[in-house]
Design an enzyme around this catalytic site. Structure first.
Site, PDB file in Angstrom:
ATOM      1  N   ASP A 272       0.757  -1.320   0.005  1.00  0.00           N
ATOM      2  CA  ASP A 272      -0.005  -0.099  -0.294  1.00  0.00           C
ATOM      3  C   ASP A 272       0.618   1.448  -0.077  1.00  0.00           C
ATOM      4  OD1 ASP A 272       1.106   0.224   2.565  1.00  0.00           O
ATOM      5  OD2 ASP A 272      -1.078  -0.550   3.596  1.00  0.00           O
ATOM      6  N   SER A 273       0.125   2.536   0.676  1.00  0.00           N
ATOM      7  CA  SER A 273       0.875   3.741   0.319  1.00  0.00           C
ATOM      8  C   SER A 273       2.378   3.793   1.298  1.00  0.00           C
ATOM      9  CB  SER A 273      -0.181   4.781   1.016  1.00  0.00           C
ATOM     10  OG  SER A 273      -0.338   4.687   2.223  1.00  0.00           O
ATOM     11  N   ILE A 274       2.525   2.894   2.132  1.00  0.00           N
ATOM     12  CA  ILE A 274       3.584   3.074   2.887  1.00  0.00           C
ATOM     13  C   ILE A 274       4.781   2.894   2.047  1.00  0.00           C
ATOM     14  CG2 ILE A 274       5.048   1.945   4.797  1.00  0.00           C
ATOM     15  CD1 ILE A 274       2.413   1.313   6.282  1.00  0.00           C
ATOM     16  N   VAL A 275       4.777   2.004   1.043  1.00  0.00           N
ATOM     17  CA  VAL A 275       5.814   1.812  -0.091  1.00  0.00           C
ATOM     18  C   VAL A 275       5.585   1.998  -1.284  1.00  0.00           C
ATOM     19  CG1 VAL A 275       7.078  -0.003   1.626  1.00  0.00           C
ATOM     20  CG2 VAL A 275       5.121  -0.614   0.174  1.00  0.00           C
TER      21      VAL A 275
END
Length: 229
Positions: free
Chosen positions: A31-34
């Protein structure tokens, strides 16, 4: 196969690998974390290619990273001495040499629950897996089949997802609350994660890590929704 269910990354100095360990590439999913900018090339409202995102990144330019600077995939790649930043696979400016040392297939807003990415029109984990298959084909064209097999076998695969499932799909939108209680929903997430890892394994991955979900209640958006500061 080695599966890590909780990985902590402490950034202090360059982590030197043992002399007998080779990591040719680093590959991220989730997801958005990476997500280093894949959502820039997806028809979705879940984007961050505008200020103030990226204000502390190289040149202060928004790249689609959900952060003001480097994201965990960049930091880990740098710490392992692979490269300074890990590019998004869908970025059209990515060069062949970028593919050789790794990319991220992650998409902001995605999750282990197949419903999570569909609610916001982002890449599902299945989509990311299809792009990985495409990546393998491109790699074979660049470095040959034997070298590609070596790269896939010895690279590190990291999966980061779960927070959007819990924070958005379950608690905010309540899209799964009528059917699942929390233990049942987390079982659904765990089963999806397990299936995804098995698919990676079938495609040749052997060094696979799965991050646990961060403390969702500490996320600024969730604190705001809950009335916290």
């Amino acid at each position: 196969m080695v599966l890590f269910l909780s990985i902590a990354c402490t950034v202090s100095s360059l982590q030197k690998l043992p002399p007998n360990v080779t990591v040719p590439a680093l590959l991220f999913f989730g997801d958005s974390i990476v997500d280093a900018g894949n959502n820039n090339y997806v028809k979705t409202l879940i984007k961050c290619n505008f200020p103030p995102y990226g204000k502390n990144f190289e040149g202060g330019i928004p790249t689609g990273r959900f952060c003001n600077g480097n994201i965990p995939s960049d930091i880990i790649a740098s710490e392992l001495g692979i490269k300074d930043t890990l590019p998004a696979y869908l970025d059209p400016t990515v060069l062949p040499q970028d593919l050789i040392t790794g990319v991220t297939f992650a998409s902001g807003g995605s999750g282990f629950d197949p419903l999570t990415p569909k609610l916001v029109s982002v890449l599902t984990l299945s989509d990311q897996l299809e792009y990985f298959k495409e990546y393998i084909g491109k790699l074979k064209a660049i470095i040959g089949e034997e070298n590609t097999t070596f790269t896939i076998t010895n690279s590190i695969f990291l999966v980061v997802a779960g927070s959007d499932d819990i924070a958005n799909t379950y608690f905010t939108l309540r899209a799964r609350k009528l059917k699942y209680d929390v233990p049942a929903y987390t079982d659904l997430m765990a089963n999806s994660a397990s299936s995804f890892v098995q698919e990676l394994y079938k495609l040749g991955a052997r060094r696979i890590g799965v991050f646990s979900a961060p403390p969702v209640g500490c996320v600024p958006a969730q604190r705001t929704l809950a009335g916290g500061s």
